[in-house]
Design a protein around this motif. Sequence first.
Motif, PDB file in Angstrom:
ATOM      1  N   VAL A 716      28.055  45.860  47.500  1.00 51.02           N
ATOM      2  CA  VAL A 716      29.425  46.340  47.692  1.00 51.02           C
ATOM      3  C   VAL A 716      30.353  45.767  46.622  1.00 51.02           C
ATOM      4  O   VAL A 716      31.168  46.486  46.030  1.00 51.02           O
ATOM      5  CB  VAL A 716      29.914  45.960  49.105  1.00 51.02           C
ATOM      6  N   ALA A 717      30.228  44.464  46.349  1.00 48.42           N
ATOM      7  CA  ALA A 717      31.101  43.830  45.361  1.00 48.42           C
ATOM      8  C   ALA A 717      30.907  44.454  43.979  1.00 48.42           C
ATOM      9  O   ALA A 717      31.882  44.747  43.275  1.00 48.42           O
ATOM     10  CB  ALA A 717      30.829  42.328  45.312  1.00 48.42           C
ATOM     11  N   SER A 718      29.643  44.658  43.574  1.00 49.57           N
ATOM     12  CA  SER A 718      29.394  45.219  42.244  1.00 49.57           C
ATOM     13  C   SER A 718      29.856  46.672  42.167  1.00 49.57           C
ATOM     14  O   SER A 718      30.359  47.115  41.137  1.00 49.57           O
ATOM     15  CB  SER A 718      27.911  45.113  41.908  1.00 49.57           C
ATOM     16  N   THR A 719      29.714  47.419  43.270  1.00 46.30           N
ATOM     17  CA  THR A 719      30.167  48.809  43.271  1.00 46.30           C
ATOM     18  C   THR A 719      31.685  48.896  43.154  1.00 46.30           C
ATOM     19  O   THR A 719      32.224  49.728  42.420  1.00 46.30           O
ATOM     20  CB  THR A 719      29.692  49.520  44.552  1.00 46.30           C
ATOM     21  N   ILE A 720      32.387  48.008  43.884  1.00 44.72           N
ATOM     22  CA  ILE A 720      33.856  47.994  43.790  1.00 44.72           C
ATOM     23  C   ILE A 720      34.294  47.645  42.374  1.00 44.72           C
ATOM     24  O   ILE A 720      35.184  48.282  41.795  1.00 44.72           O
ATOM     25  CB  ILE A 720      34.440  46.994  44.812  1.00 44.72           C
ATOM     26  N   TRP A 721      33.650  46.624  41.794  1.00 40.71           N
ATOM     27  CA  TRP A 721      34.019  46.228  40.426  1.00 40.71           C
ATOM     28  C   TRP A 721      33.776  47.370  39.452  1.00 40.71           C
ATOM     29  O   TRP A 721      34.625  47.691  38.616  1.00 40.71           O
ATOM     30  CB  TRP A 721      33.193  45.006  40.023  1.00 40.71           C
ATOM     31  N   LEU A 722      32.619  48.029  39.580  1.00 40.67           N
ATOM     32  CA  LEU A 722      32.295  49.127  38.675  1.00 40.67           C
ATOM     33  C   LEU A 722      33.251  50.298  38.875  1.00 40.67           C
ATOM     34  O   LEU A 722      33.735  50.901  37.905  1.00 40.67           O
ATOM     35  CB  LEU A 722      30.856  49.581  38.919  1.00 40.67           C
ATOM     36  N   GLY A 723      33.561  50.622  40.158  1.00 37.48           N
ATOM     37  CA  GLY A 723      34.489  51.720  40.423  1.00 37.48           C
ATOM     38  C   GLY A 723      35.858  51.477  39.820  1.00 37.48           C
ATOM     39  O   GLY A 723      36.457  52.376  39.227  1.00 37.48           O
ATOM     40  N   HIS A 724      36.350  50.256  39.960  1.00 32.91           N
ATOM     41  CA  HIS A 724      37.665  49.945  39.391  1.00 32.91           C
ATOM     42  C   HIS A 724      37.637  50.030  37.869  1.00 32.91           C
ATOM     43  O   HIS A 724      38.616  50.478  37.251  1.00 32.91           O
ATOM     44  CB  HIS A 724      38.107  48.552  39.835  1.00 32.91           C
ATOM     45  N   ARG A 725      36.537  49.592  37.265  1.00 34.07           N
ATOM     46  CA  ARG A 725      36.433  49.688  35.811  1.00 34.07           C
ATOM     47  C   ARG A 725      36.459  51.140  35.340  1.00 34.07           C
ATOM     48  O   ARG A 725      36.930  51.440  34.235  1.00 34.07           O
ATOM     49  CB  ARG A 725      35.133  49.030  35.335  1.00 34.07           C
ATOM     50  N   LEU A 726      35.952  52.056  36.186  1.00 34.49           N
ATOM     51  CA  LEU A 726      35.919  53.471  35.823  1.00 34.49           C
ATOM     52  C   LEU A 726      37.133  54.224  36.346  1.00 34.49           C
ATOM     53  O   LEU A 726      37.202  55.450  36.233  1.00 34.49           O
ATOM     54  CB  LEU A 726      34.634  54.112  36.360  1.00 34.49           C
ATOM     55  N   GLY A 727      38.061  53.513  36.955  1.00 37.01           N
ATOM     56  CA  GLY A 727      39.269  54.156  37.464  1.00 37.01           C
ATOM     57  C   GLY A 727      39.043  54.939  38.730  1.00 37.01           C
ATOM     58  O   GLY A 727      39.737  55.921  39.002  1.00 37.01           O
ATOM     59  N   VAL A 728      38.057  54.538  39.546  1.00 43.65           N
ATOM     60  CA  VAL A 728      37.711  55.257  40.777  1.00 43.65           C
ATOM     61  C   VAL A 728      38.174  54.445  41.975  1.00 43.65           C
ATOM     62  O   VAL A 728      38.001  53.227  42.020  1.00 43.65           O
ATOM     63  CB  VAL A 728      36.186  55.494  40.839  1.00 43.65           C
ATOM     64  N   ARG A 729      38.782  55.112  42.955  1.00 39.76           N
ATOM     65  CA  ARG A 729      39.210  54.461  44.193  1.00 39.76           C
ATOM     66  C   ARG A 729      37.998  54.252  45.101  1.00 39.76           C
ATOM     67  O   ARG A 729      37.123  55.105  45.209  1.00 39.76           O
ATOM     68  CB  ARG A 729      40.256  55.334  44.893  1.00 39.76           C
ATOM     69  N   ILE A 730      37.927  53.104  45.789  1.00 36.88           N
ATOM     70  CA  ILE A 730      36.797  52.760  46.645  1.00 36.88           C
ATOM     71  C   ILE A 730      37.244  52.758  48.107  1.00 36.88           C
ATOM     72  O   ILE A 730      38.233  52.108  48.467  1.00 36.88           O
ATOM     73  CB  ILE A 730      36.226  51.374  46.285  1.00 36.88           C
ATOM     74  N   VAL A 731      36.493  53.479  48.941  1.00 31.83           N
ATOM     75  CA  VAL A 731      36.761  53.540  50.376  1.00 31.83           C
ATOM     76  C   VAL A 731      35.564  52.945  51.112  1.00 31.83           C
ATOM     77  O   VAL A 731      34.423  53.353  50.891  1.00 31.83           O
ATOM     78  CB  VAL A 731      36.990  54.993  50.850  1.00 31.83           C
ATOM     79  N   GLY A 732      35.811  51.967  51.956  1.00 34.35           N
ATOM     80  CA  GLY A 732      34.750  51.383  52.779  1.00 34.35           C
ATOM     81  C   GLY A 732      34.786  51.989  54.167  1.00 34.35           C
ATOM     82  O   GLY A 732      35.754  51.801  54.905  1.00 34.35           O
ATOM     83  N   GLU A 733      33.733  52.731  54.544  1.00 40.06           N
ATOM     84  CA  GLU A 733      33.719  53.353  55.873  1.00 40.06           C
ATOM     85  C   GLU A 733      32.818  52.570  56.808  1.00 40.06           C
ATOM     86  O   GLU A 733      31.947  51.817  56.379  1.00 40.06           O
ATOM     87  CB  GLU A 733      33.263  54.806  55.773  1.00 40.06           C
ATOM     88  N   GLY A 734      33.025  52.748  58.104  1.00 46.04           N
ATOM     89  CA  GLY A 734      32.236  52.030  59.090  1.00 46.04           C
ATOM     90  C   GLY A 734      32.731  50.626  59.360  1.00 46.04           C
ATOM     91  O   GLY A 734      31.963  49.756  59.769  1.00 46.04           O
ATOM     92  N   VAL A 735      34.025  50.362  59.140  1.00 44.47           N
ATOM     93  CA  VAL A 735      34.589  49.027  59.388  1.00 44.47           C
ATOM     94  C   VAL A 735      34.825  48.875  60.887  1.00 44.47           C
ATOM     95  O   VAL A 735      35.649  49.583  61.459  1.00 44.47           O
ATOM     96  CB  VAL A 735      35.907  48.836  58.603  1.00 44.47           C
ATOM     97  N   GLU A 736      34.099  47.953  61.490  1.00 44.61           N
ATOM     98  CA  GLU A 736      34.182  47.807  62.939  1.00 44.61           C
ATOM     99  C   GLU A 736      34.588  46.412  63.389  1.00 44.61           C
ATOM    100  O   GLU A 736      34.847  46.199  64.574  1.00 44.61           O
ATOM    101  CB  GLU A 736      32.837  48.174  63.573  1.00 44.61           C
ATOM    102  N   THR A 737      34.619  45.434  62.470  1.00 42.00           N
ATOM    103  CA  THR A 737      34.999  44.080  62.854  1.00 42.00           C
ATOM    104  C   THR A 737      36.053  43.544  61.892  1.00 42.00           C
ATOM    105  O   THR A 737      36.131  43.965  60.730  1.00 42.00           O
ATOM    106  CB  THR A 737      33.789  43.132  62.825  1.00 42.00           C
ATOM    107  N   ALA A 738      36.844  42.606  62.386  1.00 37.66           N
ATOM    108  CA  ALA A 738      37.875  41.999  61.543  1.00 37.66           C
ATOM    109  C   ALA A 738      37.250  41.232  60.392  1.00 37.66           C
ATOM    110  O   ALA A 738      37.802  41.167  59.296  1.00 37.66           O
ATOM    111  CB  ALA A 738      38.739  41.066  62.398  1.00 37.66           C
ATOM    112  N   ARG A 739      36.086  40.634  60.626  1.00 33.73           N
ATOM    113  CA  ARG A 739      35.420  39.884  59.555  1.00 33.73           C
ATOM    114  C   ARG A 739      35.028  40.812  58.417  1.00 33.73           C
ATOM    115  O   ARG A 739      35.203  40.476  57.240  1.00 33.73           O
ATOM    116  CB  ARG A 739      34.181  39.172  60.132  1.00 33.73           C
TER     117      ARG A 739
END
Length: 781
Positions: A716-739
């Motif tokens: 997830v961390a590497s995908t977010i970093w790569l997406g931001h470098r390419l100017g792509v917005r990242i959406v994390g789905e399936g968030v079910e806990t505060a942690r």
Amino acid sequence: MSVVARGPRRHPAPGRAGADVDPAARPDPRAAPATRLLLAGAALYGLVCAAAALGLVPAGTGRLADATLGNVVELGVLVALTRRARRSRGSDGYWTLLAVGVGAYCVSEVAFDVAEAVLGRGVRDVTGLELGYVVGYGALLAAAVRLVWVGARRWRVGYVAEALGILLITVALAQEYVVHPLVAGGRPSALVASWVTLVVLDALLLAGSVVVAARSGRAWWLPAAGFGLLTAADTTFTVVSLTGRYAPGSGVDAIAVAGLTLLGVAALRIRTPSAASGRSRLSIVVTPAVVLPTGFGLLVVDHVDRLSGSAVWLTAGACAAALVRLVLSQSELLELATLRREALTDDLTGIANRRALLADLERRCAADAPFALAIVDLDRFKEVNDGLGHAAGDELLRQVVGQLLQAAPEPAVVARLGGDELALVLPGTAGEAAVADVVAVHAAMVRSYVLLGHRVHVAASLGVASFPVDAQRPSDLLRCADIAMYEAKTLGGAVCAFGTGEAGAGRTRPSLTLMTQLRSALGLVEAADADCGQLVVLFQPQLDLARDAVCGAEALVRWDHPELGVLTPAEFLDEAERHGLMGHLTHHVLDRALAAAAGWPTRSGDQRLRLAVNLSATNLLDVDLPARVAGLLHRHGQDPGTLVLEITETVLMSRSPRTRSVLEGLRALGVGLSIDDFGTGYSSLAYLKELPVEEVKLDRSFVADIAHDDRSAAIVASTIWLGHRLGVRIVGEGVETARTLEVLRGLRCDTTQGFLHSRPLVADEFERWLAARRAGVGTAP
């Protein structure tokens, strides 16, 4: 779930059974003070020994520290090991043996300290005080064996031969090149043999602890380091003792105390390692590969320059043990090969079984070369079983398989899926060429067979699917071929290819009824029934983490069926796709969702909330889709920039020029494009480079585990970093806990979506949820 048909969600595999042989032996929360106390004592002892060696303290201080503080630290290690041994359950006695070994070792240490204090010098002869070392090393070796070979009782003779070979060749080398020269130099043979034996045993313990550490994780390098220090201490002691330079309190014992301290810390802090899960082919032949050349080398040396008799006999014994290990290794490999072959072979027919077929399909899909898969189903096979008996049915299957093997072109693969269902894999061919080959096979196998004196005519239905045209994954390929096979059955026994005609349309009457009701729910035909239910569009909020504000929502469809209850997309979208209803369904969802979004309040100023809607594979083949979307946006007065269309990776894998054209048309319209379930396909990075996408949705199979799975967090961390470098917005789905939310926030994820924020809501509830959130009153129901 949304408009796009999805396969079942992938979940992380459960932990391996038996991953912790000693589940009760978890780190004791009270162990931290004991660990610090043990380390502090060892550090103080080491400082005193160093000061004595440098002459910074009065003479005799080192000897006094060795006799008092050193023994106190060793006693603390023994207490830690004994405490752990009492707590451990299911560890096969490892900690008990370790405690016994260290206890016996400490007895000899104390005995030597007392003798040296009485004599005023080091003990240079064999006196019997070494008995504790003998018992101690026996227990330590037994502990090492239990760890290295835990669960390996099946081939116990082979493991004994392996250990014996290593031990004998090590003793032979020590005897010839260490003991013999020292004895020849005038040193007592018993003294030399005793101390050299300790070093040899230390080396064996170190090797075993390294094996355990390599298998069980970083924490188990602590005892490996401890045994390493013990080996260094005994080696140093042996050298200085045999050269007559040893003096009590000289600091040599500090190295051994440090090694024992690490064993005590290990007992306080780590778990018992996992059971052996099997050995590689390389590990089986390591011992013969090391022992035999060394042994032959020694025998050659003996031929040129005579070795001692004991070294020759030890070498011969080591070579014999290595040969036994080698012979047994071959037997084990043959047995394993037989078991593997049986696990991948159908007992009745002798061809590949379902497991072998799936493995073969996985390899072929990974190789990315075209091939075809045909599912073969024998018609009226049950009548043969019922009328002539199961023996006749079994014989029929054997004869049909034989006919298939003869008729199938090389190098085709024939497998049995179960019952009367067979599979045929045709490498290097696809499409019409594959269908032609399957038609030839069908003609050859549809004939009369003689079963127990009865002549029976057998027909068959065959369905064909091609890689990569029809599907790109084994499970999807099997499903496509199965659909085509059912279509063939409706034709009375024939060959059908997936995607031609109306494959799958006549599978079952309930399916046809359900799709007729869906047409009515979409308003395409008048309802044949009084009530066909209605399609409901739900909205699940998406939150902008940087602003901690709602930035949009994803539209999700449900079918409120009057008889079956609320149906999720997984229960009707596949059939809708096969019956050509996906275009109408997507239009319906878009229309309803845009109508609802027109009433949503703006996020800030004149910026509206984004609306995400899923597209299916057939939607992207519709060249009129951009125009249809433009018409709906104009109808509801919506800005194209507020609409995001989500596409799954599996839809994009075909790289069809037509699909590319539709995507470019949507992007030119100003609509946002998002890759859904990112990370579950095969060429994810290529999509970010080649396709005009502005958003990536991380699949929930990665997001759900990031709080406790380092691998998922890294992806997830590497995908977010790569997406931001390419100017792509990242959406994390399936968030079910505060942690999970906090981890995503720390990784700078742009947007999140999941049950933690809200479950999917109907339009009115979503608007109330929005108002309540903005007013700070509450959250979603």
